[in-house]
Design an enzyme around this catalytic site. Structure first.
Site, PDB file in Angstrom:
ATOM      1  N   ARG B  51      35.473 -16.304 -18.195  1.00  0.00           N
ATOM      2  CA  ARG B  51      34.109 -16.836 -18.218  1.00  0.00           C
ATOM      3  C   ARG B  51      33.340 -16.257 -19.384  1.00  0.00           C
ATOM      4  O   ARG B  51      33.640 -15.168 -19.866  1.00  0.00           O
ATOM      5  CB  ARG B  51      33.341 -16.413 -16.964  1.00  0.00           C
ATOM      6  N   ASP B  53      29.055 -15.587 -20.107  1.00  0.00           N
ATOM      7  CA  ASP B  53      27.758 -15.645 -19.428  1.00  0.00           C
ATOM      8  C   ASP B  53      26.796 -16.628 -20.085  1.00  0.00           C
ATOM      9  O   ASP B  53      27.012 -17.057 -21.221  1.00  0.00           O
ATOM     10  CB  ASP B  53      27.108 -14.256 -19.473  1.00  0.00           C
ATOM     11  N   ARG B 199      28.742  -6.210 -24.196  1.00  0.00           N
ATOM     12  CA  ARG B 199      27.288  -6.072 -24.289  1.00  0.00           C
ATOM     13  C   ARG B 199      26.833  -4.650 -23.942  1.00  0.00           C
ATOM     14  O   ARG B 199      25.893  -4.123 -24.552  1.00  0.00           O
ATOM     15  CB  ARG B 199      26.597  -7.106 -23.408  1.00  0.00           C
TER      16      ARG B 199
END
Lengths: 250, 250
Positions: B51, B53, B199
């Site tokens: 995935r 975000d 991140r």
């Protein structure tokens, strides 16, 4: 009152052009809303070097406004940018003489048009370049450009039939081509440009590049002084108002 | 049935991430809607390497799907792109063996994080780079990176507390820094990355770069195995899933 000159940049995608229109998001209305906020609700009119159409971008649009606030130049930049949306930014603010006028004092402009020469769509360029997936003869385009530059010419054929100004004589100093990978940038420098002029020039040059027209036809199109003889208007999203030139003395 | 591997790119700004969510615009739902159209309404499930975000971009996300249609690879690209929105594009489609799986066959990934080191907002980068207007000590960041690369490490401290996978040991092969004008790109290559890991790494490295932490603290943070000891999670819009690596044999 102090007159201020500001250089601004905007991603034109989500604006209905530069100029105020009722109930539309425009560059001018965003700027004036922020200035009103800084002036306790008092209206501050912003004047630009010229309008840009919906979807057209700017890297170096120039505006002026008058304000009773004496704020240092760099503080203006910080204050305005803290209130402006992400797609509109003030690059510099400069105190200028009252005789400065963003539109009337401009002596020239540079526009750029970005073409993505690729069969492949690039999601990061779809807002910022016009994708042209067909072969282009750059030499033919450069040959066609020679008919358009270096002397005052009547560009009636290369502006929207809706153009309101009467005098359609302009001088394009240079049209040059910069190829970087599959990005082709056309740079137009001239003393002034009419409504839709760069987009119609690009659309016509693309027809030369694709072999649908010959470079020599440019002379005929200019002579006709009739919009119908030029090519299609290239899409807005490839176009950038890059720089506005003023006399040094101002 | 034929299995197809596709490399896709997307501007994540206007997607609620990769994975299908009810009533949200996601990359997977756009892809599956287009594939359903090509299969007369029949559902075609798309499986990605992982995935991404909301707001995260991809230059080289990899997906696979099975289809009864035998369409040549380059025709798939044209057909899909003609139906997909401007911010999502298929770069390549390749016929693969049934044993290929976009997620389970992946042996590594490259992520990039773009930082705009400028006091000035740039409207053309506001969606594509995280603006960091403070001074950065690049050497300190590089020193901190050395604690994070080259061997298997438990990255529990550097992933979201919500991470569901149990084994949090990953190997980051390299973290490198490319400065181009005021754009700093951090490139992370590794055998796998946990939820929010890049991140959080970027957020922590920025705290080192700004002098709030010392490079040596990385060892301690890793050892704690507790998310609370690492730095802030850097914003999504600077992050790009750049490439997914598979074994050559597949």
């Amino acid at each position: 009152m102090q007159r201020y000159k500001a250089i601004i940049a905007y991603d034109g995608t989500e604006f209905f052009g530069y100029q105020v229109q009722p109930n539309k998001r425009t560059v001018q209305s965003e700027l004036e809303a922020v200035l009103a906020k800084m002036h306790k609700g008092a209206e501050v009119k912003v004047t630009a070097s010229g309008r840009t159409d919906a979807g057209v971008h700017a890297r170096g649009q120039v505006v002026h406004f008058d304000s009773p606030l004496f704020i240092p130049e760099e503080k203006w930049v910080i204050a305005l940018n803290s209130l402006l949306p992400d797609d509109l930014s003030v690059l510099t603010v400069e105190m200028v003489n009252e005789s400065f006028h963003a539109r009337f004092a401009a002596v020239g402009k540079e526009y750029r048009y970005r073409l993505l020469l690729s069969k492949m769509r690039d999601p990061f360029e779809s807002r910022y370049a016009y994708r042209y997936p067909y072969p282009l003869d750059l030499e033919a385009m450069q040959a066609a450009s020679c008919y358009l530059v270096g002397r005052p010419l009547d560009f009636t054929s290369f502006c929207s039939a809706k153009t309101e100004v009467v005098d359609k004589v302009r001088t394009i100093e240079t049209i040059d081509y910069v190829l970087d990978g599959d990005l082709l940038t056309l740079r137009f420098v001239g003393n002034g440009f009419l409504y839709n002029m760069v987009r119609i020039l690009v659309g016509t040059l693309l027809e030369v590049g694709s072999g649908d027209r010959k470079p020599e036809e440019m002379a005929d199109i200019l002579e006709r002084q009739d919009r119908r003889f030029a090519g299609k208007t290239a899409p807005a999203h490839g176009l950038y108002l890059w720089e506005v030139f003023y006399k040094k003395s101002l």
